[in-house]
Each structure stands twice: as C-alpha cells, then as structure tokens.
Design an enzyme around this catalytic site. Structure first.
Site, PDB file in Angstrom:
ATOM      1  N   GLU A 231       0.842  -1.213   0.000  1.00 32.01           N
ATOM      2  CA  GLU A 231       0.000   0.000   0.000  1.00 32.01           C
ATOM      3  C   GLU A 231       0.872   1.256   0.000  1.00 32.01           C
ATOM      4  O   GLU A 231       0.591   2.220  -0.710  1.00 32.01           O
ATOM      5  CB  GLU A 231      -0.932   0.017   1.220  1.00 32.01           C
ATOM      6  CG  GLU A 231      -2.033  -1.030   1.196  1.00 32.01           C
ATOM      7  CD  GLU A 231      -2.913  -0.933  -0.037  1.00 32.01           C
ATOM      8  OE1 GLU A 231      -3.218   0.191  -0.451  1.00 32.01           O
ATOM      9  OE2 GLU A 231      -3.268  -1.993  -0.604  1.00 32.01           O
TER      10      GLU A 231
ATOM     11  N   ASP B 197       3.919  -3.883  -5.823  1.00 30.17           N
ATOM     12  CA  ASP B 197       4.458  -5.188  -5.414  1.00 30.17           C
ATOM     13  C   ASP B 197       5.984  -5.151  -5.441  1.00 30.17           C
ATOM     14  O   ASP B 197       6.655  -5.631  -4.538  1.00 30.17           O
ATOM     15  CB  ASP B 197       3.973  -6.298  -6.362  1.00 30.17           C
ATOM     16  CG  ASP B 197       2.593  -6.807  -5.984  1.00 30.17           C
ATOM     17  OD1 ASP B 197       2.056  -6.348  -4.954  1.00 30.17           O
ATOM     18  OD2 ASP B 197       2.035  -7.645  -6.714  1.00 30.17           O
TER      19      ASP B 197
HETATM   20 ZN   LIG Z   1      -2.490  -2.283  -4.620  1.00 31.04          ZN
END
Ligand SMILES: [Zn+2]
EC number: 3.4.24.84
Length: 465
Positions: free
Chosen positions: A304, A390
């Site tokens: 996030e 990611d």
């Molecule tokens: Zn995301």
C-alpha cells in the site's frame, strides 16, 4: 485562457453537425449500450468454462487444499451466472426506458413536482434536481431486489454474508440520505456554474470538480464512513509497532492508524490508506488482522505504501482531470442542439431551450462506447501500478537498508494467497475477461512476478558479494 477557448471553439465547429444534421441518436444509444452489454456477456461466457477446472494453477497447487479450491470455483460460477442475468436484465430495463421516451416523462414529472410547491419552469435548477431524483428512484427500484438477492442468497450461500435484513435496510436508507445531502448541492452548484460562466464553463467546472474531489477526500473518512463502519485505533501490539516503524522509515506522514469492523457486513478483507498529502490515515480490516500474521499484514501495508511512494493516487487524480476535461470540452456541441433532445422524445418546447441537466445526461449516454475504452485503459494503468507497488514491497529492504525486511516479497505472497483463499477469489481467469474487468493482476501473475523480483534481487546481492 484565451488560447484554451479558441481551441475549444475550433472543436465545437467540428462538432457543429450535432445541431444541424438529423441523427437518430436514440438508435445509436440503443446499439452502443446493447453492444457493450453483449460484449460483457460474451466475456462471462469465455470465463464460465474455467469454473469447471478441477485443480488450481501449478504455482498455487501447494496453497489450496481441495475443498478450498472447489469452493472458490463454485463461488465464482454462481457470481458469473448472477452477473450475466443482472447485466442483461438491467440493460433490458434501460433499453425499455429509452424506447418509451421515459426520460422526457421524468423531466415533465420533475416540472409537476416543483409546480406543486408553487415554482414554475423558469426555476431550471430546481426542476433539474427533481428530474435527478425521479431518475434515481426509477433506477433504484430494480436494483434493490437484485442487491438483496446478492447479499442474502449468493453471499449467504458461500458463507460471506454477515448483513442482517435490518442492517441492509438501514444501509440503504443511510446511503440515500447521504446521497441526497451531498448530491443535491453538488448538482445545484454544477448547474449554477454552467449558467454563470456561459460558454466559458470548462475551466470553471474543472476547478469546481477538483475542489469537490478534494473535499470528498476529507469528508468521506471523517464524516461519511462512520455512518456505516466503526473505525477504532489499532490496538497496541506487534502489528501497530511494525506499521508505525515502517511508516516512519519511509517518511510516510501517518496521522492515524485504524482497524475497521469490515466483518460487520462481510468476511472479505483488505487494507488501504487515505488523506491529504501531509496527513495520512491507514485502515486495516479486522478480518485481515485475524487471518494473517503481523509480518504478513506488514507486507500488505508495504505494498500500500508503495502506491503512496510512487504517487499513484495523485497520478490517477491527474488522469481523471484529463477525463473530465475531455467530456466537458465535447459537451457544448450537444448543449445547444434542440434536435439532440428531440431525438429522445423531448417536446419541441423543452428542446428549443435545452435544460443543461438533460443535455448532459443524454450526452453521457452518447459517450458509452468511449467510456468502455477508457475503462479498459484505466484498468490497464491500475494493473501497472499494482506491479509497481508489489515491486516496491519486494525491494524495500534495499531502500531502507533493513536486512530484516529481506523476505518482504515472500510475506506479501503468503498474505495474498491467504486473502485469495479466504475470499474464495477466482484463480483461473480468461485473459480478455481480465483485461476488461480487472484493476489488479491475477494472483498467479502476481506470485510469479514476486518470485522474479526476489530472484533478481538475490542475484544482484550475490554479484555484490
Ligand atoms: Zn495495490
């Protein structure tokens, strides 16, 4: 500013055929909206056979036990059937409304509503609000039983539903009340800016819409969300310490850290952040906290914060400004075109001086095919952002010189698998279905990429040695 207006004037000249040529706009809208619905049905039919597969993709084989995989397939199949039926049903209703010219009737009903209170048709903004309310009520009627079916039959059958009938009704009423309280002044101001700025409305409306978006960023979590969910400060403990330390190391301006009672309605789980650039809030679903270990939740938060680090929300805001600008720049050609309204069964008297709200509403329908392409492009962009976040989580160790974060990619992978297994998310996905609908890469794609990031990192570390 003058350059902007001269460019806009040239564009309007090119679109001047809207005011002069008799075009069968109604058939055009019917064709486009049916085209989009049938394409979406086709995508569901492409996806459907994948729910009959009896084993998960290889990378996931170790993570799913047989029961969980079968459950996810059954859930996916039921959802696909539901989407197919509701998609066609909603389109059939919209198509009938269009065919019988009910939008024109809605405008007349709005006029009668305000006449009841002693206001005449010269109060265009007032009649526009009544028109919007009539349309809202008409479009809500078929969606209530569908949404009740989804909650109490579909989600219930697969063990996700936690909503009581009482909560369902109060949620609905609260949603309407809030929609009314925010939507009415928004629409009134929107129409007022049109009246006030005349032909030079584009920059003014853009400024208004941007201000509204920023106000909503502040109002939504502080005023609106508490009506539906309880946000409580995250308890002291390992997760809190880990999150605060991660935020501090990344210089993320963390103001508050909340746990949200998402489990009140559903067992689906997640985490997100929001706020203004200098004051951010992180919210973690109680279900995520229950199902994953603190070091795995930390990896979800690292992902996030990757969105924040790469300024994804800001980039999306810029894209939405371009989107809004395009719509507003094309609109004037449709605003001053009586023939355009007549094509949708509006009376000669109403069409002669087209009400802004009506013209804008019909214009939105004209944009259906364009919006479908924009949706695809936005999903594509969003998937790129997910890869980037990611990757950020995987490489956080190097960024912060924190060796204990070396396994962040693996932790994120484990958390994603848990999320998918618990949410019974579909794991076999048709590529075209995914390209059209998905804002996130599939689990298989993400795990493969996480492994690749990790391998690349390990390779680089070896070289340094
Ligand atoms: Zn995301």
């Amino acid at each position: 500013m003058d350059l902007l207006h001269s460019q806009l004037a040239i564009l309007q000249q090119q679109l001047s055929f809207v005011a002069t040529d008799p075009i069968d706009w109604k058939s055009y809208v019917q064709a486009c909206s049916w085209g989009v619905t049938l394409f979406e049905s086709y995508l569901l039919l492409r996806q459907y056979p994948l729910y009959s597969k009896t084993s998960p993709p290889e990378v996931l084989a170790g993570h799913f036990d047989d029961g969980a995989f079968q459950k996810s397939q059954d859930y996916g199949r039921d959802k696909a059937k539901f989407s197919l039926v509701t998609g066609l049903l909603k389109q059939a209703i919209d198509s009938a409304i269009l065919h019988y010219g009910l939008y024109a009737s809605a405008w007349d009903i709005g006029g009668r509503m305000i006449a009841y209170f002693g206001y005449g048709s010269e109060y265009e903004i007032l009649q526009s609000l009544a028109f919007a309310i009539v349309l809202f009520v008409v479009s809500s009627i078929p969606s209530i039983p569908l949404s009740a079916y989804q909650t109490f039959v579909l989600e219930e059958k697969h063990g996700f539903n936690k909503t009581t009938p009482m909560l369902f009704v109060t949620d609905l009423l609260k949603g309407w009340a809030i929609g009314f309280v925010i939507g009415t002044p928004f629409l009134a101001t929107f129409l007022y800016v049109f009246q006030w700025a005349g032909d030079r409305f584009v920059p003014w409306l853009m400024a208004f819409m941007l201000a509204f978006q920023i106000i909503m960023v502040i109002l939504y979590p502080t005023v609106i969300q508490p009506f539906f969910n309880k946000l409580s400060p995250l308890r002291e403990g390992e997760l809190r310490t880990r999150t605060e330390s991660l935020a501090m190391k990344l210089k993320f301006p963390l103001k508050h850290l909340y746990e949200i009672d998402g489990s009140k309605r559903s067992s689906h789980s997640n985490a997100y952040f929001f706020g203004l650039p200098w004051s951010k809030h992180i919210v973690i679903f109680d279900t995520l906290i229950k199902e994953s270990k603190p070091d795995e939740v930390e990896a979800v938060l690292a992902h996030e914060l990757g969105h924040w680090y790469h300024m994804h929300p800001m980039k999306l805001l810029c894209v939405s400004q371009v989107h809004i600008f395009t719509i507003l720049a094309l609109f004037p050609a449709f605003l001053h075109a009586p023939q355009f309204l007549q094509a949708f069964d509006f009376s000669k008297a109403v069409s002669a001086r087209p009400p802004t709200v009506v013209a804008f509403f019909l214009f939105q329908m004209i944009l259906t095919p364009l919006e479908a392409f924009i949706g695809i492009a936005l999903n594509f962009l969003s998937r790129q952002f997910e890869w980037e976040a990611d990757r950020f989580a995987c490489e956080i160790q190097d960024r912060l010189s924190a060796p204990e974060m070396n396994d962040m990619g693996e932790r994120l992978g484990r958390a994603l698998v848990t999320l998918h297994v618990k949410n019974l998310s579909t794991v076999w996905v048709d590529w075209l279905y995914s390209a059209y609908h998905h804002s996130h890469p599939t689990l298989t794609e993400r795990l493969k990429a996480l492994e690749a990031f990790q391998a690349k990192k390990d390779g680089a570390a070896k070289k340094e040695l």
